[in-house]
Design an enzyme around this catalytic site. Structure first.
Site, PDB file in Angstrom:
ATOM      1  N   CYS A  11      39.267  42.838  33.651  1.00  0.00           N
ATOM      2  CA  CYS A  11      38.947  42.715  35.079  1.00  0.00           C
ATOM      3  C   CYS A  11      40.136  43.218  35.889  1.00  0.00           C
ATOM      4  O   CYS A  11      41.072  43.789  35.340  1.00  0.00           O
ATOM      5  CB  CYS A  11      38.535  41.294  35.452  1.00  0.00           C
ATOM      6  SG  CYS A  11      39.846  40.077  35.451  1.00  0.00           S
ATOM      7  N   CYS A  83      34.069  43.070  36.232  1.00  0.00           N
ATOM      8  CA  CYS A  83      34.022  43.301  37.671  1.00  0.00           C
ATOM      9  C   CYS A  83      33.909  44.799  37.908  1.00  0.00           C
ATOM     10  O   CYS A  83      34.282  45.605  37.053  1.00  0.00           O
ATOM     11  CB  CYS A  83      35.246  42.721  38.383  1.00  0.00           C
ATOM     12  SG  CYS A  83      36.782  43.606  38.109  1.00  0.00           S
ATOM     13  N   CYS A  90      38.285  51.580  34.267  1.00  0.00           N
ATOM     14  CA  CYS A  90      38.449  51.333  32.834  1.00  0.00           C
ATOM     15  C   CYS A  90      38.897  52.611  32.133  1.00  0.00           C
ATOM     16  O   CYS A  90      38.264  53.658  32.268  1.00  0.00           O
ATOM     17  CB  CYS A  90      37.136  50.845  32.232  1.00  0.00           C
ATOM     18  SG  CYS A  90      37.291  50.321  30.515  1.00  0.00           S
TER      19      CYS A  90
END
Length: 146
Positions: A11, A83, A90
């Protein structure tokens, strides 16, 4: 890889949602997964997340907020972003990493402005329970993830 699948919850700040997910995975699936969590940044462990999880019988107080860099060269079998910000940012992981995204509301943002501590805890409890339901279903989700 033999042994438990190596799983990462990611996250933004590794302070709340990914910490809760790590705690639930350790609690619900002991030995099935080698569980880690990290953030795009490290914001410190959220005390209200710790309290909400403790109420549900899971102690995450020994976990610490960390970034991907803090995990060194660990490889993962699956990465779960919890999230939207982490999903968008990412990084690409080498190998055949299964990737899942599930967006949970941000409890600190929802609790902001509540003077009553019990009211401030409500979004933490709700998100905690949503994350638990997700983690309970994790084996099935990982089977279908590509």
């Amino acid at each position: 890889m033999s042994g438990p699948l190596r799983l990462l919850f990611l996250c933004t700040g590794n302070s709340c949602r990914s910490q809760m997910a790590e705690g639930w995975a350790r609690h619900l699936w002991p030995g099935r997964y080698e569980v880690h969590s990290a953030g795009i940044e490290a914001h410190g462990l959220n005390s209200l997340a710790v309290r909400a999880m403790r109420e549900a019988g899971v102690d995450i107080s020994g976990q610490r907020s960390k970034t991907l860099a803090d995990l060194g060269d660990l490889s993962f079998d699956a990465v779960v972003t919890v999230c939207g910000h982490a999903d968008e940012r990412c990084p690409v992981f080498p190998g055949a990493v299964r990737r899942l995204h599930v967006g949970f509301d941000d409890p600190p943002r929802l609790a902001a402005g509540h003077a009553d501590p019990e009211k401030a805890l409500e979004p933490y409890r709700r998100v905690r329970d949503e994350i638990r339901a997700f983690v309970e279903d994790l084996p099935r989700r990982l089977e279908t993830a590509g």
